[in-house]
Design a protein around this motif. Structure first.
Motif, short mmCIF file in Angstrom:
data_model
loop_
_atom_site.label_atom_id
_atom_site.label_comp_id
_atom_site.label_asym_id
_atom_site.label_seq_id
_atom_site.Cartn_x
_atom_site.Cartn_y
_atom_site.Cartn_z
N ALA A 198 0.83 -1.21 0.00
CA ALA A 198 0.00 0.00 0.00
C ALA A 198 0.87 1.26 0.00
CB ALA A 198 -0.92 0.00 1.22
N GLU A 199 1.97 1.24 0.74
CA GLU A 199 2.85 2.40 0.79
C GLU A 199 3.58 2.58 -0.55
OE1 GLU A 199 5.15 5.64 2.45
OE2 GLU A 199 3.13 4.81 2.62
N ARG A 200 3.95 1.46 -1.15
CA ARG A 200 4.61 1.54 -2.46
C ARG A 200 3.68 2.17 -3.49
NH1 ARG A 200 8.84 -2.36 -4.44
NH2 ARG A 200 8.99 -2.13 -6.70
N THR A 201 2.41 1.75 -3.47
CA THR A 201 1.42 2.31 -4.39
C THR A 201 1.22 3.80 -4.13
OG1 THR A 201 0.28 0.19 -4.58
CG2 THR A 201 -0.98 2.17 -5.15
N ARG A 202 1.14 4.17 -2.84
CA ARG A 202 0.94 5.58 -2.49
C ARG A 202 2.09 6.43 -3.02
NH1 ARG A 202 2.38 9.53 0.89
NH2 ARG A 202 4.05 8.29 1.83
N LEU A 203 3.31 5.95 -2.82
CA LEU A 203 4.48 6.70 -3.27
C LEU A 203 4.53 6.79 -4.79
CD1 LEU A 203 7.11 5.32 -0.72
CD2 LEU A 203 6.23 7.67 -0.83
N CYS A 204 4.18 5.71 -5.47
CA CYS A 204 4.14 5.75 -6.94
C CYS A 204 3.11 6.76 -7.43
CB CYS A 204 3.82 4.36 -7.50
SG CYS A 204 5.22 3.22 -7.51
N ASP A 205 1.96 6.80 -6.78
CA ASP A 205 0.93 7.77 -7.17
C ASP A 205 1.39 9.20 -6.93
OD1 ASP A 205 -0.72 5.70 -7.90
OD2 ASP A 205 -1.95 5.75 -6.08
N LEU A 206 2.10 9.42 -5.81
CA LEU A 206 2.62 10.75 -5.50
C LEU A 206 3.68 11.17 -6.52
CD1 LEU A 206 2.77 13.19 -3.62
CD2 LEU A 206 4.36 11.89 -2.17
N ALA A 207 4.58 10.24 -6.86
CA ALA A 207 5.59 10.53 -7.88
C ALA A 207 4.93 10.81 -9.21
CB ALA A 207 6.56 9.36 -7.99
N SER A 208 3.92 10.03 -9.57
CA SER A 208 3.22 10.21 -10.83
C SER A 208 2.57 11.60 -10.90
CB SER A 208 2.15 9.13 -11.00
OG SER A 208 1.47 9.29 -12.22
N ALA A 209 1.97 12.05 -9.79
CA ALA A 209 1.33 13.37 -9.77
C ALA A 209 2.36 14.47 -10.03
CB ALA A 209 0.64 13.59 -8.43
N ASN A 210 3.55 14.31 -9.44
CA ASN A 210 4.62 15.29 -9.66
C ASN A 210 5.08 15.31 -11.12
OD1 ASN A 210 6.04 16.75 -7.14
ND2 ASN A 210 5.14 14.83 -6.45
#
Length: 317
Positions: free
Chosen positions: A237-249
């Motif tokens: 779940a944390e990996r997905t959250r971080l990927c989504d945050l990176a993607s938004a940037n």
């Protein structure tokens, strides 16, 4: 002659105003060619007008992705500066106008040569603040060369030198640039949370200034640190959250790159999105986006890798 001199003075007055320079770009570049032809050793005023105009156009040419053109004009102005014996101008042209685009193009031996020439010229400057400013710019490019060679300690050393020079000349732009170089060195040394904090602070500063090119670049930098953290997360779940945050940037950076027609920034974003796809396990999307980004770099004459290729460090094994 009067029209040429008028345009050269307008370039100097409007340095940093990309929209104004773009509106008169064709006339400006024609006037620049005329100005170069008029540079003779006995006409010091004309020589200095030309040298100052090239320096004023440097960031604009970088903004337009005219990196090879910036190098060519910089070398032309350097010949004139050497003719009239201007150490501060030589330091600026070598350390910034010429070395920076060579670094971006991936021509590292030439970039290093001009950096060292810039440092020598800076040491000859009578004005200590001017000397520190251009020595600091040379140090930043040397940090970039070390960064692209994956030499974290050397990248950090030159970032430290740039920070020292920035304090000496009280140049906020140079100090902020050194902080960026510390962020890249931290990535190479795998201090990813430190890198993210540095990039986030820089992004906040750029958002207050409103420069869309710089906001786009710093958004992409923050994404690099976040992707590295995602790769090392053992919690799905944390990996997905971080990927989504990176993607938004990265998506924000891509949107800005497209709006301001900044092809290098768009290419960096395509490569960053390709890297994100690989982290998520989508190899097909990874290959498609990577091909697009690399093709864009090739069209621009850029030989270095994309930032995500360089600084997203996949664990071995």
């Amino acid at each position: 002659m009067r029209r040429m001199q008028y345009l050269m003075r307008e370039v100097i007055a409007n340095a940093g105003d990309n929209a104004t320079l773009e509106a008169d770009r064709v006339d400006i570049m024609s006037a620049l060619a005329v100005a170069r032809e008029c540079c003779q050793g006995d006409d010091l005023e004309q020589c200095w007008l030309y040298v100052r105009a090239v320096g004023a156009l440097a960031r604009f040419l970088g903004f337009r992705n005219a990196l090879s053109e910036r190098v060519a004009w910089g070398k032309s102005a350097l010949e004139v500066a050497e003719l009239v014996g201007g150490d501060s101008a030589i330091a600026e042209l070598c350390a910034s106008t010429i070395a920076w685009p060579l670094l971006q193009l991936g021509d590292y031996p030439e970039a290093e040569r001009y950096c060292l020439e810039g440092l020598k010229a800076a040491q000859r400057c009578g004005d200590s603040r001017v000397a520190a400013r251009w020595a600091g710019n040379a140090s930043r490019s040397l940090s970039g060369i070390a960064r692209d060679a994956n030499d974290g300690p050397k990248a950090q050393h030159w970032a430290e030198q740039a920070a020292i020079y920035g304090r000496r000349c009280e140049d906020e732009s140079l100090t902020r640039g050194a902080k960026l170089d510390f962020g890249y060195a931290a990535l190479l040394l795998e201090n990813f949370e430190e890198a993210e904090c540095l990039f986030a602070a820089l992004l906040e500063e750029e958002e207050r200034g409103g420069d869309e090119e710089r906001i786009g670049n710093r958004s992409g930098d923050a994404a690099l640190a976040i992707m590295n953290r995602a790769l090392r997360s053992d919690v799905a779940a944390e990996r997905t959250r971080l990927c989504d945050l990176a993607s938004a940037n990265v998506e924000r950076s891509l949107r800005l790159g497209e709006e301001i027609k900044h092809a290098v920034l768009v290419g960096e974003c395509e490569i960053a999105l390709a890297t994100l796809a690989r982290i998520r396990g989508d190899e097909g999307e990874h290959r498609r986006l990577m091909v697009n980004g690399r093709r864009r770099f090739e069209e621009l004459g850029i030989r270095r890798k994309g930032r995500a290729e360089q600084f997203v460090i996949f664990p071995r094994g």
